[in-house]
Design an enzyme around this catalytic site. Structure first.
Site, PDB file in Angstrom:
ATOM      1  N   HIS A  87      64.862  44.146  70.461  1.00  0.00           N
ATOM      2  CA  HIS A  87      65.711  44.381  69.265  1.00  0.00           C
ATOM      3  C   HIS A  87      66.666  45.561  69.222  1.00  0.00           C
ATOM      4  O   HIS A  87      67.779  45.423  68.616  1.00  0.00           O
ATOM      5  CB  HIS A  87      64.614  44.231  68.213  1.00  0.00           C
ATOM      6  CG  HIS A  87      64.249  42.973  67.918  1.00  0.00           C
ATOM      7  ND1 HIS A  87      64.923  41.670  68.012  1.00  0.00           N
ATOM      8  CD2 HIS A  87      62.671  42.601  67.763  1.00  0.00           C
ATOM      9  CE1 HIS A  87      63.906  40.712  67.619  1.00  0.00           C
ATOM     10  NE2 HIS A  87      62.657  41.082  67.746  1.00  0.00           N
ATOM     11  N   HIS A 135      59.245  44.621  73.293  1.00  0.00           N
ATOM     12  CA  HIS A 135      59.764  43.686  72.701  1.00  0.00           C
ATOM     13  C   HIS A 135      60.682  44.147  71.445  1.00  0.00           C
ATOM     14  O   HIS A 135      61.788  43.817  71.344  1.00  0.00           O
ATOM     15  CB  HIS A 135      58.685  42.812  72.047  1.00  0.00           C
ATOM     16  CG  HIS A 135      59.092  41.736  70.802  1.00  0.00           C
ATOM     17  ND1 HIS A 135      59.108  40.434  71.203  1.00  0.00           N
ATOM     18  CD2 HIS A 135      59.635  41.737  69.775  1.00  0.00           C
ATOM     19  CE1 HIS A 135      59.729  39.671  70.144  1.00  0.00           C
ATOM     20  NE2 HIS A 135      59.850  40.567  69.106  1.00  0.00           N
ATOM     21  N   GLU A 136      60.156  45.103  71.076  1.00  0.00           N
ATOM     22  CA  GLU A 136      60.807  46.072  69.871  1.00  0.00           C
ATOM     23  C   GLU A 136      62.189  46.402  70.272  1.00  0.00           C
ATOM     24  O   GLU A 136      63.118  46.805  69.616  1.00  0.00           O
ATOM     25  CB  GLU A 136      59.972  46.824  69.186  1.00  0.00           C
ATOM     26  CG  GLU A 136      58.718  46.279  68.093  1.00  0.00           C
ATOM     27  CD  GLU A 136      59.537  45.119  67.216  1.00  0.00           C
ATOM     28  OE1 GLU A 136      60.572  44.918  66.792  1.00  0.00           O
ATOM     29  OE2 GLU A 136      58.511  43.962  67.272  1.00  0.00           O
ATOM     30  N   HIS A 153      69.915  45.212  71.039  1.00  0.00           N
ATOM     31  CA  HIS A 153      70.715  44.231  70.325  1.00  0.00           C
ATOM     32  C   HIS A 153      71.501  44.856  69.462  1.00  0.00           C
ATOM     33  O   HIS A 153      72.661  44.773  68.943  1.00  0.00           O
ATOM     34  CB  HIS A 153      69.728  43.120  69.832  1.00  0.00           C
ATOM     35  CG  HIS A 153      70.637  41.859  69.510  1.00  0.00           C
ATOM     36  ND1 HIS A 153      70.062  40.692  68.981  1.00  0.00           N
ATOM     37  CD2 HIS A 153      71.877  41.421  69.779  1.00  0.00           C
ATOM     38  CE1 HIS A 153      70.912  40.053  68.753  1.00  0.00           C
ATOM     39  NE2 HIS A 153      72.107  40.090  69.477  1.00  0.00           N
TER      40      HIS A 153
HETATM   41 ZN   LIG Z   1      60.941  40.085  67.386  1.00  0.00          ZN
END
Ligand SMILES: [Zn+2]
Length: 671
Positions: A465, A461-462, A468
């Site tokens: 990010h 998940h991290e 991104h």
């Molecule tokens: Zn998040």
């Protein structure tokens, strides 16, 4: 000696010289940096030349290096490696920074210059990204009340101040009610509870000075108690106390506070010219309107209720078989659901863990980025703020792209949770700037370090990010990387979690720490099967909260919040054995601050998108389909907030997201 936070960083990749920065450097550096920034804002506001995109908007986008350097280093260490000195600095800096930035938004001269540029926008020959930055800057000042004058301006300031006070009171009342309740357990009341619950209850008892173990209203104790205790009377008592938080009458009652907050928010939206607070709040989001939010939530609600009602029948049957008559009640659900889970999908975390080595999971997250986006990772030896931190140079086709830092282990000096931040954000204006991105987690150390399934998901998940931020390719920093709408920002991160579940990824990287053998397929099937368990219940308790939040912020503010809540639940047909995940007197997301007010839906919104976006890969050539990967980078990961998110998503998918993939993923699709 010059303060290293204010000097030019002549280091590899212009990384902060962590080995030279002392805590005593922060306060004087911040003061100087804020003064420099204030002077810069003054120059922009007082510039005698006619206002132009360059001398107003680009000037605001021009970084003041001292300020960026101090803030990025300080917030990195304050979150991930604090100490009493840094905590004291944080108490000092928070109000100082809040005051500094609110003076800027209240600067009438600056707003006048922005408005002059805005009024000429059609004749300025701006690129679409420039138009977007201008629109966002202008809108931000308007939403903050910069255009209000006279009594309206004064009233806005009063409302903001009063809302801040009420938000704090709401939080404190909730904490007080949680602190004040406990239920002592005799030795005979511990039957059926797993060891970790008994240990937690004993520790809580010792902390509260009770003679024996106690149940408290902390989620980490009450939730497993409701799951495991066979004592229906005790479950009922604990559940009643849990749902009464903030609604016990007297000093700590939150009901009147919630009503006042809603009234003030409605007034604020009206002063700014919006139909309702929900309209004001959703203007900057991908969803844009209350009806779009309601549409999505109701699309999920109907199948979730159907599933929950089927599950309720099964659970009630289990209860009746134990000789307990009557209806399944909210304090029974978790207990019978846990029994059913154990019977149907018993997943033993201890069996799974040896397959999830931290280093191999990091390798897996990198390998997926290599296959999808051609990124390469090379370990770097650079001074960082803690010996547990690791750094990599990220390149593509031999070209430097970013520095990635991973700070994975839990320690006393780190706050809880996991997060991603850019120590330096990508931008091409005023000069090409490559990002420095950090992932901070709280995994347990070990030799080797092993993760739980949730930990491994957090890692992916991290890292989503981080991608991104690292693949961002825009001109202006204010819209780069993760600087996007709240209901869009979790798309790249939640989407990346899907690659952890790709069987070929797990068979290559989820290898046993001792034997090196890949994870057996039966174990993998169990992990994936457990992820849809009891989703009817979870979806219903969440969506009910989101619908009540939305209804509170549309139209006239309700005088009696509990009556309004009951009315909404009645309308949607809330199942009797399930309560809202957060009832109004406890709904801190919505009332402790403004962050999630008429925004609680956004978790579900993002989940709808990530499921739909991953389905796009599956519909094409599979999880690593190169064309889909290119489209994901081109239309979403590289674009930051430079284009409206609905347009970005449509460019990637060919249409807006639909709920089918989410319903399938949650096991709620019609059979
Ligand atoms: Zn998040």
């Amino acid at each position: 000696m010059t303060n290293p936070l204010l000097a030019h960083w002549d280091t590899a990749f212009e990384l902060a010289p962590f080995d030279q920065i002392r805590d005593a450097d922060f306060a004087p550096a911040l003061d100087q940096a804020l003064a420099q920034h204030q002077d810069w804002i003054g120059e922009i506001a007082d510039n005698p030349a006619p206002a132009s995109f360059a001398n107003v908007i680009e000037a605001l986008e021009t970084p003041v290096p001292a300020l960026e350097q101090v803030l990025s280093v300080f917030f990195t260490v304050a979150g991930a490696d604090s100490n009493p000195e840094r905590e004291a600095l944080q108490r000092e800096f928070s109000p100082k920074l809040a005051a500094h930035f609110s003076t800027i938004t209240a600067n009438k001269g600056l707003y006048a210059r922005i408005k002059q540029v805005w009024d000429q926008r059609d004749s300025l020959d701006l690129t679409s990204e420039q138009q977007r930055v201008l629109m966002i800057t202008h809108r931000g000042f308007l939403r903050g009340g910069a255009a209000l004058e006279g009594t309206a301006d004064t009233r806005m300031q009063e409302i903001k101040g009063r809302l801040a006070t009420l938000g704090t009171e709401f939080t404190q009342n909730l904490l007080a009610d949680e602190r004040d309740w406990q239920m002592e357990l005799g030795e005979e009341d511990l039957a059926g509870l797993p060891e970790f619950v008994v240990d937690a209850a004993r520790a809580a008892g010792a902390e509260k000075g009770a003679a024996g173990p106690v149940v408290t209203l902390s989620r980490s104790i009450i939730t497993p108690f409701l799951q495991f205790s066979p004592r229906r009377d005790l479950r009922q008592k604990a559940f009643a106390a849990f749902t009464a938080r903030g609604a016990n009458g007297g000093e700590t009652d939150n009901r009147a506070i919630a009503a006042e907050i809603l009234a003030l928010r409605a007034e604020r939206a009206e002063l700014l010219g919006y139909d309702s607070f929900a309209d004001y709040k959703l203007e900057t989001e991908m969803a844009k309107t209350p009806s779009a939010v309601r549409g999505l939530l109701m699309d999920v609600w109907e199948p979730a209720v159907a599933r929950a009602n089927r599950d309720a029948e099964i659970l009630a049957q289990m209860m009746h078989e134990e000789g307990i008559n009557g209806d399944l009640e909210p304090w029974d659900w978790r207990y019978y659901a846990e029994k059913r889970r154990k019977a149907e999908h018993d997943l033993d975390e201890a069996e799974l863990k040896p397959y999830l080595q931290l280093d191999r999971m990091i390798e897996a997250s990198f390998a997926c980025a290599t296959r999808l986006f051609g990124l390469e990772f090379r370990p770097l030896e650079v001074p960082l703020y803690h010996e547990d931190c690791r750094a990599w140079e990220v390149t593509r086709d031999g070209k430097h792209l970013a520095v990635f830092i991973g700070d994975y282990f839990a320690r006393g000096s780190k706050r809880s949770g996991a997060w991603c931040s850019a120590m330096r954000a990508q931008a091409n204006f005023p000069k090409p700037t490559n990002p420095i991105v950090i992932n901070v987690c709280n995994f347990a150390k070990g030799e080797p370090a092993l993760l739980s399934w949730d930990d491994a998901r957090t890692l992916f998940h991290e890292f989503g990010h981080a991608l991104h931020q690292m693949l961002s390719n825009v001109s202006y920093e204010s819209i780069s990387g993760t600087s996007v709408a709240r209901d869009f920002v979790e798309l790249p991160s939640q989407l990346y979690e899907h690659w952890l579940e790709v069987p070929e990824v797990l068979s290559e990287f989820a290898t046993h720490a001792e034997t090196g053998a890949p994870m057996p397929p039966e174990l993998l099937a169990k992990v994936l099967g457990a992820s849809t368990f009891d989703m009817g219940f979870q979806t219903v308790e969440y969506v009910a909260s989101a619908l009540v939040d939305l209804a509170f912020h549309e139209g006239v503010a309700p005088e009696d919040v509990m009556a309004k809540q009951a009315e909404v639940l009645e309308q949607i047909g809330m199942p009797s054995a399930i309560k809202m995940r957060h009832a109004t007197p406890q709904f801190a997301h919505v009332f402790s601050g403004d962050g999630y007010s008429s925004g609680y839906y956004s978790y579900m919104w993002s989940e709808v998108m990530d499921a739909d976006a991953f389905a796009a890969f599956e519909e094409a050539g599979g999880a690593f389909d190169p064309e889909r990967a290119r489209a994901l980078e081109r239309h979403i990961l590289s674009m930051g907030g430079s284009v409206d998110p609905a347009e970005l998503y449509t460019a990637f998918r060919g249409r807006l997201p639909g709920v089918e993939a989410l319903l399938k993923g949650r096991g709620l699709a019609a059979e």
